[in-house]
Design a protein around this motif. Structure first.
Motif, PDB file in Angstrom:
ATOM      1  N   GLY A 145      -1.543  -3.795   5.126  1.00 21.50           N
ATOM      2  CA  GLY A 145      -1.300  -3.723   3.686  1.00 21.50           C
ATOM      3  C   GLY A 145      -2.469  -4.273   2.879  1.00 21.50           C
ATOM      4  O   GLY A 145      -2.903  -3.674   1.896  1.00 21.50           O
ATOM      5  N   ALA A 146      -2.977  -5.441   3.326  1.00 24.48           N
ATOM      6  CA  ALA A 146      -4.095  -6.048   2.597  1.00 24.48           C
ATOM      7  C   ALA A 146      -5.283  -5.091   2.578  1.00 24.48           C
ATOM      8  O   ALA A 146      -5.949  -4.918   1.546  1.00 24.48           O
ATOM      9  N   ASP A 152       1.556  -0.766  -5.300  1.00 26.50           N
ATOM     10  CA  ASP A 152       1.553  -1.358  -3.968  1.00 26.50           C
ATOM     11  C   ASP A 152       2.957  -1.158  -3.390  1.00 26.50           C
ATOM     12  O   ASP A 152       3.896  -1.882  -3.736  1.00 26.50           O
ATOM     13  N   GLN A 159       5.653  -2.912   0.816  1.00 25.81           N
ATOM     14  CA  GLN A 159       6.986  -3.388   1.198  1.00 25.81           C
ATOM     15  C   GLN A 159       8.096  -2.425   0.741  1.00 25.81           C
ATOM     16  O   GLN A 159       9.104  -2.266   1.417  1.00 25.81           O
TER      17      GLN A 159
HETATM   18  C1  LIG Z   1       3.634  -5.830  -1.439  1.00 28.78           C
HETATM   19  C2  LIG Z   1       2.750  -6.249  -0.310  1.00 28.78           C
HETATM   20  N1  LIG Z   1       1.463  -5.905  -0.311  1.00 28.78           N
HETATM   21  C3  LIG Z   1       0.633  -6.259   0.684  1.00 28.78           C
HETATM   22  C4  LIG Z   1       1.079  -6.998   1.744  1.00 28.78           C
HETATM   23  C5  LIG Z   1       0.116  -7.391   2.830  1.00 28.78           C
HETATM   24  O1  LIG Z   1       0.348  -6.628   3.953  1.00 28.78           O
HETATM   25  P1  LIG Z   1      -0.325  -7.034   5.359  1.00 28.78           P
HETATM   26  O2  LIG Z   1       0.326  -8.313   5.778  1.00 28.78           O
HETATM   27  O3  LIG Z   1      -0.007  -5.872   6.255  1.00 28.78           O
HETATM   28  O4  LIG Z   1      -1.774  -7.188   5.123  1.00 28.78           O
HETATM   29  C6  LIG Z   1       2.416  -7.392   1.793  1.00 28.78           C
HETATM   30  C7  LIG Z   1       2.916  -8.203   2.912  1.00 28.78           C
HETATM   31  O5  LIG Z   1       3.922  -8.853   2.841  1.00 28.78           O
HETATM   32  C8  LIG Z   1       3.282  -7.008   0.739  1.00 28.78           C
HETATM   33  O6  LIG Z   1       4.560  -7.362   0.731  1.00 28.78           O
END
Ligand SMILES: Cc1ncc(COP(=O)(O)O)c(C=O)c1O
Length: 395
Positions: free
Chosen positions: A102-103, A219, A222
């Motif tokens: 996600g990041a 985003d 989730q």
């Molecule tokens: C809305 C949202 N964006 C980004 C992320 C980050 O995802 P990742 O842990 O796969 O990098 C999260 C993780 O909880 C999230 O809830």
């Protein structure tokens, strides 16, 4: 040395872990090394939307692992192309970039927005994000995350990030300008405490982004992949972002992330501008194909909505019974939060001891993001445990 000692000795202490070692999972159930079973209403934090080890996904991964696991993006990858097509056909998307988390998807989305902006005007690189948001742990992701605890002590954050109040358009108007390249928002703030965006707020953001020619990024890391009762949460609101980021449930546990874009955002990232070694490899995208095929089914999504309403009703009943603990219930589909009047980490701990997995977000919100395949009977089972826990906690 057992797993607890090895973790203590050799794994960086970035997590406060419960002393549980899960060795097997099936559907909504996890089994520890003493064969104790737990109902998982957290799904690896909204990852295992099809439940643990869904047979279709597991079979596909095994088959793919025997055929081809990885080739570089110097070549065409059949499963990558097919997953991109599936995502686009089931969303507003026209083009997809694959990454691994996600990041990383949010990093790429920020780069995309900045590239789009600065090609028009070198000063057009600002990103507007929201307080209480969460976008991940890389430097750019913590820079746009509106919670101090995630970025304190890591030196200067990314320049040109402005924060506005979630669900407050006036506050957005104060920070946007012709220098704004992108606006990034979660349709429901997850780590911020399961806080849904108002429809008017998202409609307003769409309008503002159009007026200043900025890239509107949702985003959906989730909220995506059926979590809210639609395949993607934006589909509740009658508007489309320019970019949507995905990860978590897209591989049902196999690491994968994606940036989905349309229109002016679709062709910004040209050859050489962005890349990822593992992004879109055959193994991860094969998992993604099976996931999207199952979750995009209308009947499946209707069931998510129905079961979400059932769980919300049960949580409302608990609120009635334990009004000194639970303040209110909020969320959409099977992404629900019970906002407590007290910190709720002890409740989570007690629930775990009794065989129920939930977690606490934003300090006082009990988060429920179970596998979407959960049944009413399983929901009843979880609620029964929670009731016992709340009874003990209240006495
Ligand atoms: C809305 C949202 N964006 C980004 C992320 C980050 O995802 P990742 O842990 O796969 O990098 C999260 C993780 O909880 C999230 O809830």
């Amino acid at each position: 040395m057992n797993v607890f000692e090895k973790t203590e000795n050799f794994v960086m202490k970035t997590y406060n872990r419960f002393s549980v070692n899960f060795v097997k999972g099936e559907g909504c159930w996890l089994y520890d090394d003493k064969d104790k079973k737990y109902l998982d209403m957290l799904a690896g934090i909204a990852v295992c939307n099809l439940g643990h080890c869904h047979p279709t996904v597991s079979d596909a991964i095994c088959e793919q692992a025997r055929k081809l696991i990885h080739v570089s993006n110097l070549f065409h990858i059949e499963t990558q192309a097919e997953l991109a097509e599936l995502i686009c056909k089931n969303s507003f998307g026209e083009k997809v970039f694959f990454c691994n988390s996600g990041a990383e998807a949010n990093e790429g989305a920020i780069k995309l927005a900045r590239r789009y902006g600065t090609e028009k005007n070198p000063e057009k690189y600002e990103i507007v994000a929201f307080r209480q948001s969460f976008h991940g742990r890389t430097m750019a992701a913590v820079s746009i995350t509106g919670q101090g605890k995630y970025n304190e002590g890591f030196g200067p954050m990314l320049r040109g990030v402005k924060f506005a109040e979630f669900n407050n358009l006036d506050s957005v108007k104060e920070v946007v300008s012709d220098k704004t390249a992108g606006i990034i928002v979660e349709p429901i703030q997850g780590e911020g405490g399961i806080v849904p965006a108002d429809k008017d707020f998202l409609l307003g953001l769409r309008k503002i982004a159009d007026e200043i020619d900025a890239i509107l990024i949702f985003d959906e890391v989730q909220t995506g992949i059926g979590r809210t009762g639609k395949l993607f949460a934006y589909q509740h609101y009658g508007i489309e972002p320019d970019v949507m980021t995905l990860a978590k449930a897209l591989g049902n546990g196999v690491p994968i992330g994606a940036i989905v874009a349309k229109g002016k955002a679709a062709d910004v990232l040209k050859p050489g501008l962005h890349a990822s070694t593992f992004g879109g490899n055959p193994l991860a995208t094969r998992a993604g194909i099976e996931v999207i095929k199952i979750v995009s089914d209308e009947e499946f999504l209707k069931e998510v909505e129905r079961k979400g309403k059932y769980l919300a009703k049960k949580l409302e009943e608990l609120k009635g019974e334990f009004s000194e603990i639970i303040n209110f219930v909020r969320g959409k589909g099977l992404m629900l939060g019970a906002v407590c009047k007290i910190p709720c980490s002890d409740i989570v701990k007690l629930a775990l001891e009794k065989g129920l997995i939930i977690n606490c977000t934003a300090g006082n919100v009990l988060r429920f993001v179970p596998p979407l395949v959960i049944t009413e009977d399983e929901i009843d089972y979880g609620i029964k445990i929670l009731k016992e826990v709340l009874k003990e906690h209240a006495s």
